[in-house]
Enzyme design. Structure first.
Site, PDB file in Angstrom:
ATOM      1  CB  CYS A  76      -0.929   0.023   1.213  1.00  0.00           C
ATOM      2  SG  CYS A  76      -1.841  -1.509   1.502  1.00  0.00           S
ATOM      3  CB  CYS A  79      -0.833   3.821  -3.885  1.00  0.00           C
ATOM      4  SG  CYS A  79      -0.763   3.003  -5.478  1.00  0.00           S
ATOM      5  CG  HIS A  80      -2.763   4.682  -0.044  1.00  0.00           C
ATOM      6  ND1 HIS A  80      -3.806   5.447  -0.520  1.00  0.00           N
ATOM      7  CD2 HIS A  80      -3.032   3.409  -0.432  1.00  0.00           C
ATOM      8  CE1 HIS A  80      -4.674   4.665  -1.148  1.00  0.00           C
ATOM      9  NE2 HIS A  80      -4.222   3.428  -1.121  1.00  0.00           N
ATOM     10  CG  MET A 117      -7.259   0.368  -3.614  1.00  0.00           C
ATOM     11  SD  MET A 117      -7.938   1.049  -2.102  1.00  0.00           S
ATOM     12  CE  MET A 117      -8.493  -0.432  -1.286  1.00  0.00           C
ATOM     13  CG  HIS A 356       8.392   7.310 -12.027  1.00  0.00           C
ATOM     14  ND1 HIS A 356       8.491   6.854 -10.727  1.00  0.00           N
ATOM     15  CD2 HIS A 356       8.532   6.218 -12.814  1.00  0.00           C
ATOM     16  CE1 HIS A 356       8.693   5.552 -10.732  1.00  0.00           C
ATOM     17  NE2 HIS A 356       8.729   5.134 -11.982  1.00  0.00           N
ATOM     18  CG  HIS A 398       7.335   3.415 -16.258  1.00  0.00           C
ATOM     19  ND1 HIS A 398       8.482   2.812 -16.741  1.00  0.00           N
ATOM     20  CD2 HIS A 398       7.427   3.363 -14.901  1.00  0.00           C
ATOM     21  CE1 HIS A 398       9.226   2.409 -15.726  1.00  0.00           C
ATOM     22  NE2 HIS A 398       8.614   2.727 -14.594  1.00  0.00           N
TER      23      HIS A 398
END
Length: 573
Positions: A76, A79-80, A117, A356, A398
Site C-alpha cells: 500500500c 500509492c498512499h 485501487m 518519476h 513510464h
C-alpha cells in the site's frame, strides 16, 4: 421496532450500501497494471516501528499491528505514502479513515475502486481476515519509520578495497564498454555479462532488487542501488570486477548517479531516498557520505507542505556542475550545484506532481521527466536551468530513460510508453531546426497495450522497441513490439521473446527492458519468471529481428533491468 429505529439503522447502513454498489462497479479494474506497479513491495515492511495507541481506533494487538504494518508497506505504501498522507493514491489519515469506519473500509479494500485501487480481497491476495485487519490498521495513528542520518550511514559504510590498493591499470581483457549489468531482483545481486561472448563474468552481491545501474564518467566504476538503499561500487578494472565500496543511504531508495561535468569526473556520487525523503552526496571513489539534504517541502500546485516527497530519479548534467534531482510528491526538479559541498546551492524548477523516471534528449541538453500520475512530460533545460516545456501525453507515462530517434517529418523526437494505455507518445525535442514541433506531442502511435515499462532505440538503428511486462494478457507480457521508425504508420511487429527463450517450466516469463549493445546491432531482453522458475536473457539481431542467442544459467534468477555500460555511461538511448 419503531420507525425511528428502522430509519436510523437504514441511515447507518447507507454508506456501506453505497460503498458496496460502488465497489461492484470497480471489478472491471482488477488487473490495472498501473495499480499493480505502484503497489510493489517496500523494504520498510521489515523495519520496526512504534505503535501509538489511538483510543478512537478499533483495538489491535501488537502482533496484529505488526502484521498489518508489514502488509501495508508491502502493498500500500507505494500509492498512499509512508505516513499515509497520500501520494499517487488518496490520503489514509485518521481524520478520513475513522470517519469512514471499519465496515466501509473493508468494502473498498476487498473490491477496490475505479480510481485504480486493486481489489485486494476478491483477487485472493488478501483473505477476509486480512481485509478486516487492514481496515482496522488504517484507522490507527500512522507509524513513522526512523530517520537515517550521517551516523547511520557511516555505520553501514565499508571501503572493501581502498583507492590506493586498487589496480593502476585495467587488469582484465574484457571489453568493458560492452558489458551488461543485469539486475537479479530477488537474490540481491547483479550479473555482469560479457556482451561479446555472452558469458557471465561475475555475480556481484548487492542490495535487494537493484533499481538502476550507473557508470562513472571515466567508465571505470559501476554504481548500483537496491530498493533497500544499499549502494555498491564495482571496480571494472579488477581481474574479476567486484565490489570495492558499499553503503546504505536510507531505508528505501531508487536512484544513484555520479558527477560528469568537465573537471568533476568521478569526483562525487549522489543517491536519493524514498525514505527518509532526502539525498546524499558522497565521495566518488569511496562512497564516504559528505552532505545530506532533505526534500521535505511545498508542492508545486496548491503549495501545501508534504512530509515525505520521495527522490525518484537523478541525472548528472553535462552543461554545469549540477545534479538534476527529481522529487516525486512535490513535483519539483532540483538543480543541485556541487562545486562547494559545504555550501550547496539548489535551484527549484516547478514541473508537475509525481515526477518519476526519464532520460536526456539526443543533444543531452534537455532532461525529459515523466510526471506519471499527472500524465505529463516535463522538458528541463539543463543549460539555461528552466522548464522548456510541459507536454500532455497518455495515461501514466513510464519511459525508463525513453528513446531518441530522428523522425522523417518532425526531426529529433523523444518517446515514452505508458502504464495506463496502449499509446506511445513522440515529443519533438529540437527547438532550433524544428521549432514548430518542439515540446509538443507530435504523434501518438498505438502499441500493443498498457503495462509498458521501457522503450528503446539507438542512433545506429531504424527500430523502436516497447515492452509490456505488466499487461495482464500473457501474450503481451511475454512479447515485445518493434516499430520501423521510418514507417511508423505500418504499425508494429510482435517478437515472441519468451517463446524464443525456450524455458522448461510454466513461469510468468515477463519480457522486460530492451537494451542495445554498444554497436547498436543487438537488443537484449530479460525474460523474468519467479524466483523458483527458470529465467533467461534473449538476444535479438536488430537488423533481421531474428533470434541471435539465449543466455541461460542457474544463477540468472529473476532478471529484470539490464544496462549496457557504454550506453549508460554516455546516455545513449
Amino acid at each position: 421496532m419503531s420507525m425511528w429505529k428502522t430509519g436510523a439503522i437504514a441511515a447507518a447502513l447507507l454508506p456501506l450500501a453505497m460503498a458496496q454498489a460502488f465497489a461492484e462497479d470497480a471489478r472491471t479494474t482488477t488487473n490495472d497494471p498501473a495499480a499493480k506497479y505502484q503497489s510493489a513491495g517496500s523494504p520498510l515492511a521489515n523495519v520496526e516501528m512504534y505503535q501509538d495507541i489511538n483510543p478512537k481506533a478499533p483495538p489491535m494487538t501488537k502482533a496484529e499491528f505488526d502484521k498489518a504494518r508489514q502488509i501495508y508497506f508491502e502493498r500500500c505504501a507505494g500509492c498512499h505514502g509512508v505516513l499515509r498522507k497520500g501520494a499517487t493514491g488518496k490520503p489514509l489519515t485518521t481524520d478520513k479513515t475513522l470517519a469512514a469506519g471499519t465496515d466501509y473500509l473493508k468494502v473498498f479494500i476487498k473490491y477496490g475502486s475505479p480510481a485504480g485501487m486493486p481489489n485486494w480481497g476478491t483477487s485472493g491476495e488478501l483473505s477476509d481476515d486480512e481485509v478486516d485487519l487492514m481496515a482496522r490498521y488504517v484507522q490507527q495513528t500512522p507509524p513513522q519509520p526512523p530517520e537515517f542520518g550521517l551516523k547511520d550511514m557511516k555505520a553501514t559504510w565499508k571501503v572493501i578495497i581502498p583507492p590506493e590498493q586498487r589496480p593502476k591499470k585495467k587488469m582484465n581483457s574484457y571489453n568493458i564498454d560492452n558489458i551488461f549489468s543485469t539486475t537479479l531482483r530477488d537474490t540481491g545481486e547483479v550479473a555482469l555479462i560479457d556482451g561479446d561472448t555472452k558469458k557471465i563474468i561475475n555475480i556481484v552481491k548487492t542490495g535487494y532488487a537493484v533499481h538502476i545501474s550507473r557508470v562513472s564518467a571515466s567508465g571505470r566504476y559501476l554504481f548500483v542501488i537496491g530498493r533497500d538503499a544499499k549502494i555498491n561500487m564495482i571496480d571494472l578494472w579488477m581481474e574479476k570486477p567486484d565490489n570495492v565500496a558499499e553503503i546504505r543511504t536510507g531505508l528505501e531508495a531508487r536512484s544513484v548517479e555520479t558527477s560528469k561535468f568537465k573537471g568533476y569526473e568521478d569526483k562525487l556520487a549522489i543517491a536519493g531516498s524514498y525514505w527518509p525523503p532526502q539525498y546524499v552526496i558522497m565521495n566518488g571513489d569511496t562512497l564516504e557520505p559528505l552532505k545530506i539534504m532533505a526534500t521535505r517541502g511545498m508542492t508545486v500546485d496548491d503549495q501545501e507542505y508534504h512530509p515525505e516527497p520521495r527522490v525518484a530519479s537523478i541525472v548528472a548534467s553535462h552543461y554545469k556542475p549540477e545534479f538534476v534531482v527529481n522529487v516525486k510528491e512535490t513535483g519539483k526538479t532540483l538543480m543541485v550545484n556541487y562545486t562547494d559541498i559545504n555550501a550547496i546551492t539548489t535551484k527549484e524548477i516547478p514541473v508537475a506532481k509525481f515526477l518519476h523516471d526519464g532520460g536526456l534528449d539526443s543533444s543531452k541538453r534537455y532532461f525529459m521527466v515523466a510526471a506519471n500520475q499527472s500524465n505529463k512530460i516535463g522538458a528541463i533545460d539543463l543549460k539555461d536551468g528552466k522548464l522548456a516545456g510541459l507536454i500532455d501525453v497518455g495515461k501514466i507515462p513510464h519511459p525508463g530513460r525513453g528513446a531518441n530517434f530522428i523522425h522523417p517529418k518532425y526531426g529529433p523526437v523523444w518517446s515514452t510508453g505508458h502504464l495506463g494505455d496502449d499509446t506511445i507518445a513522440l515529443i519533438g525535442t529540437d527547438p532550433v531546426k524544428h521549432k514548430q514541433y518542439a515540446w509538443k506531442m507530435v504523434e501518438s502511435i498505438k502499441g500493443p497495450g498498457g503495462g509498458a515499462l521501457f522503450i528503446k532505440s539507438h542512433p545506429k538503428s531504424t527500430h523502436l522497441y516497447s515492452d509490456t511486462p505488466l499487461n495482464p494478457d500473457p501474450a503481451l507480457s511475454q512479447s515485445v513490439a518493434v516499430f520501423d521508425i521510418n514507417n511508423l504508420a505500418a504499425g508494429y511487429k510482435t517478437l515472441p521473446i519468451a517463446q524464443w527463450a525456450g524455458l522448461k517450466d510454466d513461469g510468468a516469463k515477463r519480457v522486460v527492458q530492451p537494451e542495445y549493445n554498444k554497436a547498436g546491432d543487438e537488443v537484449w531482453f530479460s525474460v523474468w519468471s519467479a524466483k523458483n522458475k527458470e529465467s533467461a536473457i534473449v538476444v535479438v539481431d536488430d537488423k533481421t529481428l531474428a533470434l541471435k542467442a539465449v543466455i541461460k544459467d542457474p544463477r540468472i534468477i529473476t532478471p529484470t533491468g539490464h544496462f549496457n555500460l557504454h550506453n549508460t555511461q554516455h546516455d545513449v538511448y
